[in-house]
Design a protein around this motif. Structure first.
Motif, short mmCIF file in Angstrom:
data_model
loop_
_atom_site.label_atom_id
_atom_site.label_comp_id
_atom_site.label_asym_id
_atom_site.label_seq_id
_atom_site.Cartn_x
_atom_site.Cartn_y
_atom_site.Cartn_z
N TRP A 17 0.85 -1.18 0.00
CA TRP A 17 0.00 0.00 0.00
C TRP A 17 0.90 1.25 0.00
CZ3 TRP A 17 -0.69 4.36 2.83
CH2 TRP A 17 -1.85 5.08 2.57
N PRO A 18 0.53 2.34 -0.64
CA PRO A 18 -0.76 2.63 -1.27
C PRO A 18 -0.86 2.24 -2.73
CG PRO A 18 0.53 4.63 -1.22
CD PRO A 18 1.37 3.57 -0.57
N LEU A 19 0.17 1.61 -3.29
CA LEU A 19 0.05 1.24 -4.70
C LEU A 19 -0.88 0.04 -4.84
CD1 LEU A 19 1.33 2.77 -6.96
CD2 LEU A 19 3.09 1.03 -7.14
N SER A 20 -0.70 -0.97 -3.97
CA SER A 20 -1.59 -2.13 -4.05
C SER A 20 -2.89 -1.80 -3.31
CB SER A 20 -0.92 -3.36 -3.44
OG SER A 20 -0.79 -3.25 -2.05
N ARG A 21 -3.97 -2.16 -3.94
CA ARG A 21 -5.30 -1.87 -3.40
C ARG A 21 -6.15 -3.12 -3.54
NH1 ARG A 21 -6.21 3.77 -2.91
NH2 ARG A 21 -4.12 4.67 -2.88
N ILE A 318 5.78 6.82 -1.71
CA ILE A 318 4.87 6.22 -2.67
C ILE A 318 3.64 7.12 -2.79
CG2 ILE A 318 3.61 4.13 -3.33
CD1 ILE A 318 6.55 3.57 -2.81
N ALA A 319 3.36 7.55 -4.01
CA ALA A 319 2.24 8.47 -4.21
C ALA A 319 1.23 7.88 -5.18
CB ALA A 319 2.74 9.81 -4.74
N THR A 320 -0.03 8.08 -4.84
CA THR A 320 -1.12 7.75 -5.75
C THR A 320 -2.05 8.96 -5.77
OG1 THR A 320 -2.57 6.83 -4.07
CG2 THR A 320 -0.95 5.33 -5.03
N ASP A 322 -4.89 9.35 -4.46
CA ASP A 322 -5.60 9.66 -3.22
C ASP A 322 -4.79 9.43 -1.95
OD1 ASP A 322 -5.62 6.94 -3.24
OD2 ASP A 322 -7.74 6.70 -2.78
N ALA A 323 -3.55 8.96 -2.08
CA ALA A 323 -2.78 8.70 -0.86
C ALA A 323 -1.29 8.76 -1.13
CB ALA A 323 -3.14 7.34 -0.27
N VAL A 324 -0.56 9.29 -0.15
CA VAL A 324 0.90 9.37 -0.21
C VAL A 324 1.45 8.73 1.07
CG1 VAL A 324 2.92 10.90 -0.28
CG2 VAL A 324 0.83 11.51 -1.55
N LEU A 325 2.44 7.84 0.91
CA LEU A 325 3.09 7.21 2.05
C LEU A 325 4.55 7.65 2.09
CD1 LEU A 325 3.21 4.92 4.32
CD2 LEU A 325 4.05 3.43 2.49
N VAL A 326 5.02 8.02 3.28
CA VAL A 326 6.44 8.32 3.47
C VAL A 326 6.91 7.55 4.70
CG1 VAL A 326 8.20 10.10 3.75
CG2 VAL A 326 6.06 10.65 2.55
N VAL A 327 7.93 6.73 4.51
CA VAL A 327 8.45 5.90 5.60
C VAL A 327 9.94 5.69 5.34
CG1 VAL A 327 7.84 3.76 4.37
CG2 VAL A 327 8.04 3.70 6.84
N PRO A 328 10.75 5.59 6.39
CA PRO A 328 12.18 5.37 6.14
C PRO A 328 12.43 4.03 5.47
CG PRO A 328 11.81 6.12 8.40
CD PRO A 328 10.46 5.78 7.82
N ARG A 329 13.44 3.97 4.61
CA ARG A 329 13.85 2.70 4.05
C ARG A 329 14.35 1.82 5.19
NH1 ARG A 329 18.07 0.19 1.43
NH2 ARG A 329 19.55 1.88 1.77
#
Lengths: 350, 350
Positions: A17-21, A318-320, A322-329
């Protein structure tokens, strides 16, 4: 002996997520190149095998047909599960519909295999044992003490390159994992199998009769249209939700393992994709409309807004639409915290 | 004496990209609360002043009227610049249209003033000097060696609380800035002024006659509708693009300064907004549909997709429907690198 690939496309994971739905799970996404994971999996089955059977979520039928059409693969059947019941019922559907003496090559639809020749060689190695009624697993030779997978212990040889599977181990802690990797006898359980259809049905009859009963009833009362097969929903709903490992592999007598190194990854996290995906000179894996300025060792993907990064390191973005995720590698397993937070408020972005 | 606020809304900066856009620059955005910067600026002018004159980009006329309507401010005039010519021509338009003896209180539309009472007290302090023909600047007492602003050196008193402006200094290097702050005589040039309309026009006649000539012609041939005033485009186009500091303040004889501490910020960067904006217990400034999990000291804003962060520190994440920016906190001046990269490829996201 005819080898019939059985591609399992029932997953709807949220680890990417957020790419996989729910509507477009991992196997239907292009993660490592132009082709989706399903397309790459289907493409691999053309190497001398019969047309594949696909077992999938009914909601994805149209998209799966479209994606297979793009790569020119016509399946033998598209078996649409009326409900998600884990892998044992899914595989049992294919086994009940296949010729009894067909060798079923069961594989997830969302795994990466960078060395398909090694995979095909392993299948050839496994075929004689499977023909004799062994339930053969393919065990990935581990290159690190991974705690995210189950392990299988290999025992004595039963045929050239084929060893008895002595024991299935659940996901270990890191100390255990290190010991397992060090002893050279343990391999990752990748969920890839080769067995005769009738051997699997017999094992189900012995160890998971409720699965077999529900699936046989669902197949007997099936409907269908073209290549689509629709098992009877009421009958199938009676099947317990159980994995093939729990239902059969850990219990049956004649279970074997073929160890293989084939550049395998289940791409089970954004970190895994960063590891296996193509990278630029600064170590960034990027996909979509991305401009990465003075950024290094990042995973940056978008299928929505343009993403511009300046001066960042070791981040996953990761951006789509309707949603953007930001997390450390290195912390991408924490995506589940994001998913839980979204579920708590309704989860329309899932 | 009547004090007529002149609110300059001509800016179209990109330092707060991707939130600020050509079509919706910083002053038209709600950055520190529910009101936009323009609305907060207009709101401040109700404290005993005449209705404000607004000088703005013609493209923003409708939005400005809408925003002023929301806060119940009816301007005396909305002067729509046919072209962007920096502050000297913009201010000259207001001066040419105002009563000659009006005191014009010129202020940018996109600055934050957290202590409006201190601002009003400073205006009262400045009014007698302005009434005598001094061009009065308001100098912000610096609290750090900022290199992003110009400085004004204060000299001898000319009236209570009003000092002669001895010298205008461009943006200094950091060593110079430290010296300027240490000596206690230098103040930031915030671009806020008080002067008689006729005094400003006289100074323009002496030091920037080409500005005055073009503006007077543009005003003489103006058209208009309701409160909107449209200076003649051809005449106005002849005005040089020049700031009021270069054109007049640094050259005129009778320029004074009123030092003031009023919680001022020009919010000239995302870092500046993080500094002045409200923050949660973990030091995050968030706005829009944001879920910040185990994240600290971040600035996270969206007016588009939901933004979910997990485990990040000291980052700036700004999302809109068509663009996402990620940059470390403390480096937000690097947004210009993002803007340049986007310009190079067409700039539709600007």
């Amino acid at each position: 002996m005819t080898i019939v690939p059985v591609i399992l496309s029932g997953g709807s994971g949220t680890r990417l997520w957020p790419l996989s739905r729910a509507a477009r799970p991992k196997q239907l996404l292009p993660l490592t190149g132009d082709q989706t994971m399903l397309q790459m999996t289907a493409d691999r089955t053309r190497a001398g095998f019969a047309p594949p059977m696909i077992v999938a979520n009914a909601a994805h039928a149209h998209e799966i047909e479209h994606q297979l059409g793009e790569v020119g693969v016509t399946p033998a059947a598209l078996i649409l599960e009326p409900a998600a019941r884990n892998t044992a019922p899914a595989i049992a559907l294919a086994a009940a519909l296949a010729a009894p003496d067909a060798l079923l090559l069961v594989m997830p639809s969302d795994h990466l295999i960078r060395d398909p020749d090694a995979f095909l060689a392993a299948v050839r190695t496994a075929a004689p044992a499977a023909g004799q009624g062994w339930l053969v697993t393919f065990g990935i030779t581990p290159d690190r003490p991974e705690i995210g997978y189950g392990y299988i212990r290999a025992g004595d040889p039963v045929l050239p390159g084929v060893l008895r599977a002595e024991r299935f181990l659940e996901k270990p802690d890191v100390v255990t994992a290190e010991a397992l990797v060090a002893d050279g006898r343990h391999h990752w359980n990748a969920g890839i199998f080769l067995f005769r259809a009738d051997a699997l049905l017999a094992a189900l009859a012995g160890h998971a009769p409720d699965v077999l009963r529900a699936v046989q009833a669902a197949v007997a009362a099936r409907s269908g249209e073209g290549l689509r097969i629709l098992p009877d929903p009421d009958s199938f709903a009676a099947a317990p939700s159980i994995s093939i490992d729990y239902a059969v592999m850990e219990k049956a007598e004649r279970v074997a393992i073929v160890p293989v190194s084939m550049g395998w990854s289940d791409i089970g996290s954004w970190d895994a994709l960063h590891e296996v995906g193509g990278k630029d000179a600064a170590g960034n894996h990027v996909a979509g409309d991305v401009i990465a300025i003075d950024s290094s060792n990042c995973l940056i993907r978008t299928d929505g807004p343009a993403v511009i990064t300046v001066g960042i390191q070791d981040l996953i973005v990761i951006a789509t639409r309707d949603a953007v995720l930001v997390v450390p590698r290195g912390e991408s397993q924490r995506v589940k915290q994001a998913v839980e937070a979204l579920k708590a408020r309704g989860g329309k972005e899932l």
